[in-house]
Design a protein around this motif. Structure first.
Motif, PDB file in Angstrom:
ATOM      1  N   VAL A   1       0.717  -1.164   0.469  1.00 31.66           N
ATOM      2  CA  VAL A   1       0.004   0.047  -0.333  1.00 31.66           C
ATOM      3  C   VAL A   1       1.147   1.229  -0.225  1.00 31.66           C
ATOM      4  O   VAL A   1       1.806   1.497   0.723  1.00 31.66           O
ATOM      5  N   VAL A   2       0.458   2.009  -0.592  1.00 30.03           N
ATOM      6  CA  VAL A   2       1.463   3.175  -1.039  1.00 30.03           C
ATOM      7  C   VAL A   2       0.706   4.530  -1.161  1.00 30.03           C
ATOM      8  O   VAL A   2      -0.861   4.538  -1.670  1.00 30.03           O
TER       9      VAL A   2
ATOM     10  N   TYR B   1       2.994   0.533   3.099  1.00 30.20           N
ATOM     11  CA  TYR B   1       3.209  -0.306   3.424  1.00 30.20           C
ATOM     12  C   TYR B   1       3.215  -1.696   3.110  1.00 30.20           C
ATOM     13  O   TYR B   1       2.979  -1.648   2.504  1.00 30.20           O
ATOM     14  N   ILE B   2       4.279  -2.276   3.879  1.00 31.57           N
ATOM     15  CA  ILE B   2       4.597  -3.703   3.323  1.00 31.57           C
ATOM     16  C   ILE B   2       3.933  -4.349   4.662  1.00 31.57           C
ATOM     17  O   ILE B   2       3.536  -4.270   5.308  1.00 31.57           O
TER      18      ILE B   2
ATOM     19  N   GLU C   1      -4.917  -8.790  -6.558  1.00 31.77           N
ATOM     20  CA  GLU C   1      -5.823  -7.553  -7.202  1.00 31.77           C
ATOM     21  C   GLU C   1      -5.052  -5.994  -6.827  1.00 31.77           C
ATOM     22  O   GLU C   1      -3.841  -5.738  -6.901  1.00 31.77           O
ATOM     23  N   PHE C   2      -6.019  -4.967  -7.861  1.00 30.31           N
ATOM     24  CA  PHE C   2      -4.853  -4.206  -7.757  1.00 30.31           C
ATOM     25  C   PHE C   2      -5.876  -2.956  -8.015  1.00 30.31           C
ATOM     26  O   PHE C   2      -6.775  -2.967  -7.924  1.00 30.31           O
TER      27      PHE C   2
ATOM     28  N   LEU D   1      -5.378   6.585   2.641  1.00 31.00           N
ATOM     29  CA  LEU D   1      -5.626   5.380   3.414  1.00 31.00           C
ATOM     30  C   LEU D   1      -4.602   4.427   3.972  1.00 31.00           C
ATOM     31  O   LEU D   1      -3.557   4.390   3.168  1.00 31.00           O
ATOM     32  N   ASP D   2      -4.961   4.267   4.993  1.00 29.93           N
ATOM     33  CA  ASP D   2      -3.398   2.697   5.567  1.00 29.93           C
ATOM     34  C   ASP D   2      -4.027   1.501   5.045  1.00 29.93           C
ATOM     35  O   ASP D   2      -5.118   1.318   4.465  1.00 29.93           O
ATOM     36  N   ALA D   3      -2.864   1.124   5.102  1.00 27.36           N
ATOM     37  CA  ALA D   3      -2.900  -0.558   5.136  1.00 27.36           C
ATOM     38  C   ALA D   3      -4.189  -1.474   5.446  1.00 27.36           C
ATOM     39  O   ALA D   3      -5.050  -1.938   5.480  1.00 27.36           O
TER      40      ALA D   3
END
Length: 188
Positions: free
Chosen positions: A60-61, A77-78, A124-125, A133-135
């Motif tokens: 998530v970027v 976020y990874i 998914e993308f 937004l965060d993870a």
């Protein structure tokens, strides 16, 4: 899920031109670090390397160049955890344009450079403009302690947003957000 490591691979790119405020992209570097850049500036490059070809990475970027605190303008976020260890770290200028939502969007290669083809599986993308937004908006920790994706159909999609679920092999580029931004497939 990466297939091959040690190569420059563009995960995604959004750009109208090859200029500082018209292009931003995420890619794996040849040293297997993850980098987000504009046309002229590396915004962040991880210290951590990503070379496990058996693992799925949930990335998530998020960026909001309107944030008053420079370090809050970009987050990565990874697998549900915010990445905080960067070998390179530069902040977006306040209210800087990035090219997001105004130009072409490519997944799996750089349309500006016509290179950096990605060898990976993508489950998914989701792309959401105007939302920071965060993870937790995209995933959760299950009862086994593993980070798993949430169903993104419940997110709010605007007119520049898209969601690709890649469920139909005959229609991989179909946008499921309801916004009608279907993708054309090239060299699949």
């Amino acid at each position: 899920k990466r297939i091959k490591t040690g190569q420059a691979e563009c995960v995604w790119e959004t750009a109208s031109a090859d200029g500082h405020e018209q292009r931003v992209f995420l890619r794996f570097q040849t040293d297997n670090k993850l980098r987000i850049s504009t046309a002229t500036t590396v915004v962040r490059e991880t210290n951590r390397v990503f070379r496990d070809t058996a693992a799925w990475y949930h990335i998530v970027v998020a960026w909001d160049t309107g944030q008053s605190t420079a370090s809050d303008r970009f987050k990565m976020y990874i697998n549900g955890r915010q990445e905080t260890s960067f070998g390179t770290s530069n902040d977006f200028n306040q209210n800087q344009n990035t090219g997001a939502g105004i130009g072409e969007f490519s997944i799996g290669y750089s349309h500006i450079d016509s290179s950096a083809h990605t060898r990976a599986y993508v489950a998914e993308f989701v792309s959401l403009n105007g939302q920071y937004l965060d993870a937790d908006s995209f995933g959760r920790t299950n009862s086994d302690g593993e980070w798993v994706p949430k169903d993104p159909k419940g997110l709010t999609y605007g007119d520049r947003d898209f969601y690709l679920d890649f469920e139909s092999s005959s229609a991989l580029g179909d946008d499921k957000s309801g916004q009608g931004h279907d993708f054309s497939l090239t060299n699949i």
